[in-house]
Motif scaffolding. Structure first.
Motif, PDB file in Angstrom:
ATOM      1  N   ALA A 174       0.845  -1.194   0.000  1.00 58.50           N
ATOM      2  CA  ALA A 174       0.000   0.000   0.000  1.00 58.50           C
ATOM      3  C   ALA A 174       0.881   1.245   0.000  1.00 58.50           C
ATOM      4  CB  ALA A 174      -0.907  -0.007   1.224  1.00 58.50           C
ATOM      5  N   ASN A 175       0.886   1.978  -1.110  1.00 54.83           N
ATOM      6  CA  ASN A 175       1.666   3.216  -1.162  1.00 54.83           C
ATOM      7  C   ASN A 175       0.791   4.441  -0.921  1.00 54.83           C
ATOM      8  OD1 ASN A 175       0.207   3.296  -3.501  1.00 54.83           O
ATOM      9  ND2 ASN A 175       1.972   3.271  -4.885  1.00 54.83           N
ATOM     10  N   GLN A 176      -0.493   4.205  -0.631  1.00 58.15           N
ATOM     11  CA  GLN A 176      -1.422   5.268  -0.267  1.00 58.15           C
ATOM     12  C   GLN A 176      -2.256   4.816   0.921  1.00 58.15           C
ATOM     13  OE1 GLN A 176      -3.709   5.971  -3.860  1.00 58.15           O
ATOM     14  NE2 GLN A 176      -2.425   7.708  -4.423  1.00 58.15           N
ATOM     15  N   ALA A 177      -2.820   5.770   1.600  1.00 55.99           N
ATOM     16  CA  ALA A 177      -3.704   5.474   2.728  1.00 55.99           C
ATOM     17  C   ALA A 177      -5.133   5.847   2.350  1.00 55.99           C
ATOM     18  CB  ALA A 177      -3.268   6.258   3.960  1.00 55.99           C
ATOM     19  N   GLN A 178      -6.029   4.886   2.415  1.00 55.16           N
ATOM     20  CA  GLN A 178      -7.449   5.144   2.202  1.00 55.16           C
ATOM     21  C   GLN A 178      -8.047   5.629   3.521  1.00 55.16           C
ATOM     22  OE1 GLN A 178      -9.417   4.873  -0.575  1.00 55.16           O
ATOM     23  NE2 GLN A 178      -7.645   4.343  -1.847  1.00 55.16           N
ATOM     24  N   ILE A 179      -8.853   6.679   3.457  1.00 57.32           N
ATOM     25  CA  ILE A 179      -9.440   7.277   4.662  1.00 57.32           C
ATOM     26  C   ILE A 179     -10.960   7.293   4.541  1.00 57.32           C
ATOM     27  CG2 ILE A 179      -9.627   9.369   6.072  1.00 57.32           C
ATOM     28  CD1 ILE A 179      -6.832  10.137   5.049  1.00 57.32           C
ATOM     29  N   ARG A 180     -11.638   6.817   5.577  1.00 60.01           N
ATOM     30  CA  ARG A 180     -13.088   6.895   5.668  1.00 60.01           C
ATOM     31  C   ARG A 180     -13.450   7.441   7.047  1.00 60.01           C
ATOM     32  NH1 ARG A 180     -11.647   5.885   1.351  1.00 60.01           N
ATOM     33  NH2 ARG A 180     -12.333   4.251  -0.094  1.00 60.01           N
ATOM     34  N   ILE A 181     -14.260   8.467   7.080  1.00 56.14           N
ATOM     35  CA  ILE A 181     -14.678   9.082   8.340  1.00 56.14           C
ATOM     36  C   ILE A 181     -16.192   9.237   8.303  1.00 56.14           C
ATOM     37  CG2 ILE A 181     -14.513  11.123   9.817  1.00 56.14           C
ATOM     38  CD1 ILE A 181     -11.768  11.671   8.600  1.00 56.14           C
ATOM     39  N   GLY A 182     -16.886   8.740   9.315  1.00 59.76           N
ATOM     40  CA  GLY A 182     -18.337   8.878   9.334  1.00 59.76           C
ATOM     41  C   GLY A 182     -18.969   7.994  10.380  1.00 59.76           C
ATOM     42  N   ASN A 183     -20.267   7.772  10.242  1.00 63.00           N
ATOM     43  CA  ASN A 183     -20.989   6.947  11.196  1.00 63.00           C
ATOM     44  C   ASN A 183     -22.382   6.676  10.659  1.00 63.00           C
ATOM     45  OD1 ASN A 183     -21.277   5.527  13.693  1.00 63.00           O
ATOM     46  ND2 ASN A 183     -19.988   7.090  14.660  1.00 63.00           N
ATOM     47  N   PHE A 184     -23.171   5.895  11.405  1.00 61.23           N
ATOM     48  CA  PHE A 184     -24.557   5.707  11.005  1.00 61.23           C
ATOM     49  C   PHE A 184     -25.426   6.755  11.689  1.00 61.23           C
ATOM     50  CE2 PHE A 184     -24.427   3.120  14.894  1.00 61.23           C
ATOM     51  CZ  PHE A 184     -25.612   3.484  15.532  1.00 61.23           C
ATOM     52  N   MET A 185     -26.604   6.958  11.139  1.00 59.54           N
ATOM     53  CA  MET A 185     -27.595   7.838  11.747  1.00 59.54           C
ATOM     54  C   MET A 185     -28.777   6.997  12.195  1.00 59.54           C
ATOM     55  SD  MET A 185     -27.611  11.122   9.142  1.00 59.54           S
ATOM     56  CE  MET A 185     -27.717  10.163   7.618  1.00 59.54           C
ATOM     57  N   THR A 186     -29.411   7.388  13.278  1.00 63.35           N
ATOM     58  CA  THR A 186     -30.636   6.716  13.692  1.00 63.35           C
ATOM     59  C   THR A 186     -31.753   7.131  12.751  1.00 63.35           C
ATOM     60  OG1 THR A 186     -31.333   8.480  15.187  1.00 63.35           O
ATOM     61  CG2 THR A 186     -29.868   6.770  16.088  1.00 63.35           C
ATOM     62  N   ALA A 187     -32.879   6.417  12.812  1.00 65.56           N
ATOM     63  CA  ALA A 187     -34.018   6.752  11.953  1.00 65.56           C
ATOM     64  C   ALA A 187     -34.497   8.169  12.223  1.00 65.56           C
ATOM     65  CB  ALA A 187     -35.150   5.748  12.191  1.00 65.56           C
ATOM     66  N   GLU A 188     -34.486   8.560  13.488  1.00 61.22           N
ATOM     67  CA  GLU A 188     -34.946   9.903  13.842  1.00 61.22           C
ATOM     68  C   GLU A 188     -34.005  10.971  13.288  1.00 61.22           C
ATOM     69  OE1 GLU A 188     -36.742   6.929  16.190  1.00 61.22           O
ATOM     70  OE2 GLU A 188     -34.593   7.371  15.995  1.00 61.22           O
ATOM     71  N   GLU A 189     -32.715  10.711  13.329  1.00 62.96           N
ATOM     72  CA  GLU A 189     -31.740  11.681  12.828  1.00 62.96           C
ATOM     73  C   GLU A 189     -31.793  11.813  11.316  1.00 62.96           C
ATOM     74  OE1 GLU A 189     -28.163  11.152  16.134  1.00 62.96           O
ATOM     75  OE2 GLU A 189     -28.334   9.757  14.456  1.00 62.96           O
ATOM     76  N   SER A 190     -32.010  10.710  10.627  1.00 60.66           N
ATOM     77  CA  SER A 190     -31.929  10.728   9.156  1.00 60.66           C
ATOM     78  C   SER A 190     -33.231  11.144   8.488  1.00 60.66           C
ATOM     79  CB  SER A 190     -31.510   9.350   8.639  1.00 60.66           C
ATOM     80  OG  SER A 190     -32.514   8.386   8.895  1.00 60.66           O
ATOM     81  N   SER A 191     -34.336  11.158   9.242  1.00 60.58           N
ATOM     82  CA  SER A 191     -35.642  11.421   8.620  1.00 60.58           C
ATOM     83  C   SER A 191     -36.087  12.876   8.731  1.00 60.58           C
ATOM     84  CB  SER A 191     -36.711  10.520   9.260  1.00 60.58           C
ATOM     85  OG  SER A 191     -36.846  10.813  10.645  1.00 60.58           O
ATOM     86  N   LYS A 192     -35.230  13.742   9.248  1.00 60.95           N
ATOM     87  CA  LYS A 192     -35.598  15.141   9.412  1.00 60.95           C
ATOM     88  C   LYS A 192     -34.758  16.035   8.501  1.00 60.95           C
ATOM     89  CE  LYS A 192     -36.758  14.438  14.316  1.00 60.95           C
ATOM     90  NZ  LYS A 192     -36.395  14.787  15.719  1.00 60.95           N
TER      91      LYS A 192
END
Length: 455
Positions: free
Chosen positions: A260-278
């Motif tokens: 691996a000559n590069q670094a893959q980066i992922r930053i985040g999380n899941f949302m609850t139904a209440e958080e994602s539906s508004k």
């Protein structure tokens, strides 16, 4: 020619806010709800069938079962061999494709109106009589395993797979829709027959059609050939809760891969139904403003101003019982710490002073990309399916441009803080083993993951 038709359709849709109101019909065929956009603009049709069951309904240890049941529908029946089925569908110029999520599945068929009846008769025959020959299943499983074993050479794809698993752990939605090396090898022809019977006979369905009045002829096909009736059962899926959430701005989950000559980066999380539906419009625009396109904040700061990456993007998406948000990029091994720190700095500070011209440019980009997201009929029907699944009104589709115009800078600033507060995100990195030393020197707590466990 197809592109011109597509662009004309988009322009017409955008100019006519009453398109759905003028063309939408709702009927019931043998107990199945039908959503029909009666449109005779062109001699083509699209049919999408929604099944209220997805990968979450897979048997324990047999992840990928639902996906395989759809993908191998055309491999043979008692009456027709695979070649005969494929020749028939090709003769009618039909396009067909399945889409499986954890919460629901859909099957789309499109072609010329004059061939709709014989095409759908064959599709219904497949649904009712698929035998899933062992030889074909064996070949498909072998091909899938080869793809998974080759995944470590695709660092971006492997990073996405591991990040999903880790960020959704404990929610019930962490297992991949397409299965794993172990799970797909456990699936038999008998399992797939039971699955398609389950989808045919036990699960709620909804039919979506776009085409002229001649499509009424499909009513008899669905009733007599598909034999879909009044079953209204749905697969109950869990709600993602905050208790399952992990992540902070000082912990990094690291998967070490060779060469691996590069670094893959992922930053985040899941949302609850209440958080994602508004606040759908604010959420969708904010994720694009932050990381959608060359003019986005992350792209301007991380690539243009600092030269730490070639590409970076962000997303925030909703399902019925959960949602996902994330930032995706890559960088050189030696700039991993600098890139992580820069991203966190952007999330905390980049919206403090939003320039008016950049803000208006971002609005134009969001509205334009939204319309092109509806560029095909199947994509348009997919939007209707999605809106029904999450309980939103169709009118929101053509209200989106106006809603974006009304957004303020203060709303976007607040939404960035809600969506991507660095202290609440799970940080995942895929790359060389040297990254562990560099991250720990910078004060990060590193948890090493074995990438082979995610295949």
């Amino acid at each position: 020619m197809k592109l011109l038709i597509t662009l004309f359709a988009i322009i017409s849709f955008g100019a006519n806010a009453n398109y759905l109101e003028d063309n939408l019909r709702k009927e019931t065929w043998n107990g199945v709800e039908v959503i029909w956009l009666e449109d005779d603009s062109y001699p083509v049709y699209d049919v999408s069938v929604y099944f209220h069951a997805g990968a979450y309904s897979d048997a324990p240890g047999k992840y990928g079962e639902t996906q395989l049941a759809f993908d191998l529908l055309s491999t043979g029946t008692l009456r027709y061999k695979q070649k005969e089925i494929l020749d028939s569908l090709e003769f009618y110029g039909a396009s067909y494709q399945a889409s499986v999520t954890h919460e629901f599945s859909s099957y789309n068929v499109s072609g010329l109106v004059k061939d709709a009846v014989p095409t759908m008769k064959m599709v219904c025959h497949m649904f009712r009589n698929a035998t899933y020959p062992r030889a074909e299943l064996k070949k498909s499983v072998k091909r899938m395993k080869t793809g998974l074993r080759n995944l470590p050479s695709n660092h971006s794809g492997l990073a996405n797979r591991i990040f999903r698993k880790e960020s959704l752990k404990g929610t019930g939605y962490e297992n991949p829709v397409g299965g794993t090396l172990k799970s797909i090898g456990r699936i038999s022809s008998g399992d797939l027959k039971k699955k398609i019977e389950f989808l045919n006979d036990d699960i709620k369905k909804r039919i979506y059609i776009k085409g002229p009045k001649e499509m009424k002829a499909l009513k008899a096909v669905f009733e007599n050939d598909c034999k879909w009736g009044k079953r209204e059962a749905v697969v109950k899926t869990p709600k993602a809760t905050k208790e399952s959430r992990r992540g902070d701005d000082k912990t990094v989950y690291l998967a070490v891969v060779p060469k691996a000559n590069q670094a893959q980066i992922r930053i985040g999380n899941f949302m609850t139904a209440e958080e994602s539906s508004k606040n759908h419009e604010v959420r969708d625009f904010t994720s694009q403003f932050l990381g959608g396109g060359f003019t986005s904040r992350l792209m301007q700061e991380i690539r243009v101003a600092r030269g730490l990456t070639y590409s970076i993007g962000s997303y925030a998406s909703e399902q019925s019982k959960y949602g996902r948000k994330g930032i995706s990029t890559f960088t050189k091994n030696e700039t991993i710490v600098q890139t992580l720190d820069a991203i966190k700095e952007v999330l905390r500070n980049s919206t403090n002073k939003i320039k008016e011209d950049n803000f208006q440019m971002a609005k134009r980009y969001a509205k334009g990309s939204y319309l092109f997201g509806l560029e095909s009929t199947s994509a348009f029907l997919s939007n209707l399916i999605y809106f029904d699944h999450v309980g939103r009104e169709y009118e929101e589709i053509y209200e989106f441009p106006g809603a974006v115009d009304s957004l303020t800078k203060d709303q976007v600033k607040k939404e960035v803080g809600k969506l991507f507060d660095p202290s609440e995100q799970l940080i995942f990195v895929l790359g060389s083993k040297k990254l562990k030393t560099d991250l720990e020197k910078a004060g990060y707590k590193v948890k090493v993951l074995n990438y082979k466990k995610y295949l």
